[in-house]
Design an enzyme around this catalytic site. Structure first.
Site, PDB file in Angstrom:
ATOM      1  N   ASP A  23      -1.392   6.772   6.243  1.00  0.00           N
ATOM      2  CA  ASP A  23      -1.378   5.350   6.576  1.00  0.00           C
ATOM      3  C   ASP A  23      -2.274   5.095   7.784  1.00  0.00           C
ATOM      4  OD1 ASP A  23      -0.699   2.717   6.311  1.00  0.00           O
ATOM      5  OD2 ASP A  23       1.282   2.907   7.243  1.00  0.00           O
TER       6      ASP A  23
ATOM      7  N   THR B 102      -5.733  -1.245   7.013  1.00  0.00           N
ATOM      8  CA  THR B 102      -5.760  -2.695   7.150  1.00  0.00           C
ATOM      9  C   THR B 102      -7.120  -3.165   7.653  1.00  0.00           C
ATOM     10  OG1 THR B 102      -4.849  -2.483   9.390  1.00  0.00           O
ATOM     11  CG2 THR B 102      -3.286  -2.863   7.592  1.00  0.00           C
TER      12      THR B 102
ATOM     13  N   ARG C 234       6.455  -8.265   1.763  1.00  0.00           N
ATOM     14  CA  ARG C 234       7.334  -7.728   2.799  1.00  0.00           C
ATOM     15  C   ARG C 234       8.002  -8.852   3.572  1.00  0.00           C
ATOM     16  NH1 ARG C 234       4.511  -3.863   6.929  1.00  0.00           N
ATOM     17  NH2 ARG C 234       4.447  -2.523   5.096  1.00  0.00           N
TER      18      ARG C 234
ATOM     19  N   LYS D 155       0.825  -1.207   0.000  1.00  0.00           N
ATOM     20  CA  LYS D 155       0.000   0.000   0.000  1.00  0.00           C
ATOM     21  C   LYS D 155       0.864   1.264   0.000  1.00  0.00           C
ATOM     22  CE  LYS D 155      -2.348  -1.324   3.637  1.00  0.00           C
ATOM     23  NZ  LYS D 155      -1.857  -2.715   3.767  1.00  0.00           N
ATOM     24  N   THR D 156       1.888   1.292   0.850  1.00  0.00           N
ATOM     25  CA  THR D 156       2.781   2.454   0.886  1.00  0.00           C
ATOM     26  C   THR D 156       3.523   2.612  -0.432  1.00  0.00           C
ATOM     27  OG1 THR D 156       3.080   2.211   3.281  1.00  0.00           O
ATOM     28  CG2 THR D 156       4.710   3.529   2.095  1.00  0.00           C
TER      29      THR D 156
END
Length: 345
Positions: A117, A166, A225, A72-73
């Site tokens: 975020d 999230t 990640r 997402k980032t």
């Protein structure tokens, strides 16, 4: 996060040190063309950005929803990169008052991309201010108190808000409805993770074969990640061992860090141990599980449980969490059997 977890934080997508953030930053793709996976989302984003460019306007506000570690980032950074706009980053927990948000919004330059975020964790007063800012590019500043209070409108530069969450269900409907596009990111398939790892290994200069990449990808919980983090540990192991990043080295490294063939870490196994041994497979309530393993209930619910449910080891019922047949089989047990798992608890 509890500090007692030790090596299992290796596969916790919410636990990041400054070194890990820098490591992941070096591996981030810089364009949608470089971004691996999420094909549908990439196509939708490309269309949105291309249409905005043709009309010479700021792109619509974008909401990126999905579990931690899926990009997402990175996608927010790519939106700024592809539009040639500056990027300003903040987070929901940092915006606890309307004044915090007003300070951020009033400092934006025309066309800037604002990335928030964990946007679902903003204060309610800030969310209400954001409604008007997203829709009309203005905010109302209250000056004074009580009967003498005055509302002063403040015009804002046009901007694109990219929100990441999230837990999209916690977003109020008025805020969710103001996003022009909502992208739901999905967990990655093993083949996509191999591509992620192949790219990362090339950037890091780690010579590694396809079979070794498959071994890492299959233990990465469908999350890029985590895959990159496991690759880093394998690289370290191969460097110290001196034998290269072979399949055997991968297995030895991940066994050393308590990551099994399904991607379960120490906390996952601790939860399963409690569920299977102490409560004979359940049902067990969330708080009871959390107390039994010495962790926060939120950690169990947001990090451990979704993965165990997704791979079919437990299920959620109105009465609590229940182990499935696959859960019993993975640990070589049957209901009522009192076997030892080791010293996980």
């Amino acid at each position: 996060m509890s500090e007692s977890r030790g090596g299992e934080d290796l596969v916790d997508p919410t636990a990041q040190s400054e070194a890990e953030i820098a490591f992941e930053g070096a591996l981030r793709p810089r364009s949608l063309a470089e971004f691996v996976g999420q094909r549908k989302v990439r196509g939708q984003l490309q269309l949105l950005l291309d249409a905005a460019a043709i009309q010479d306007r700021t792109p619509d506000h974008i909401l990126l929803a999905g579990p931690p570690g899926l990009g997402k980032t990175t996608l927010a950074m790519i939106v700024a990169q592809e539009t040639g706009r500056p990027l300003r980053m903040t987070s929901g927990p940092a915006i606890q008052h309307a004044g915090d948000l007003a300070a951020v919004l009033s400092a934006l330059v025309p066309g800037e991309v604002l990335f928030v975020d964990e946007i679902h964790r903003m204060a309610r007063t800030a969310e209400e201010m954001l409604y008007l800012a997203m829709e009309d590019f203005r905010i109302d500043i209250m000056v004074g108190k009580g009967a003498g209070a005055t509302s002063i409108p403040l015009d804002l530069s046009p901007f694109t808000l990219v929100g990441a969450t999230t837990r999209s269900g916690l977003l109020p409907n008025p805020l969710r409805d103001r996003f022009g596009f909502t992208a739901h990111l999905e967990f990655y398939e093993t083949e996509e993770l191999i591509e992620v790892l192949r790219r990362a290994a090339a950037l890091l200069g780690v010579p590694i074969g396809e079979e070794a990449l498959l071994e890492i990808a299959s233990r990465s919980r469908g999350t890029p990640r985590i895959a990159n983090r496991l690759l880093r540990r394998v690289r370290d192991f191969a460097l110290v061992d001196g034998g290269g990043a072979s399949v055997e080295a991968v297995r030895a490294a991940l066994d050393l860090y308590d990551v099994d063939e399904l991607g379960l870490d120490r906390l996952d196994r601790a939860v399963m141990t409690v569920l299977l041994k102490r409560f004979d497979g359940g049902p067990v309530g969330l708080n009871t599980l959390a107390v039994s393993v010495g962790e926060e209930a939120d950690t169990i619910e947001s990090v451990v449980e979704p993965f165990l449910v997704r791979i079919g080891l437990i299920s959620r019922t109105p009465r609590g969490r229940v182990a499935t047949r696959a859960g019993w089989a993975h640990f070589g047990l049957s209901r009522g059997q009192d076997a030892l798992f080791g010293d996980d608890l």
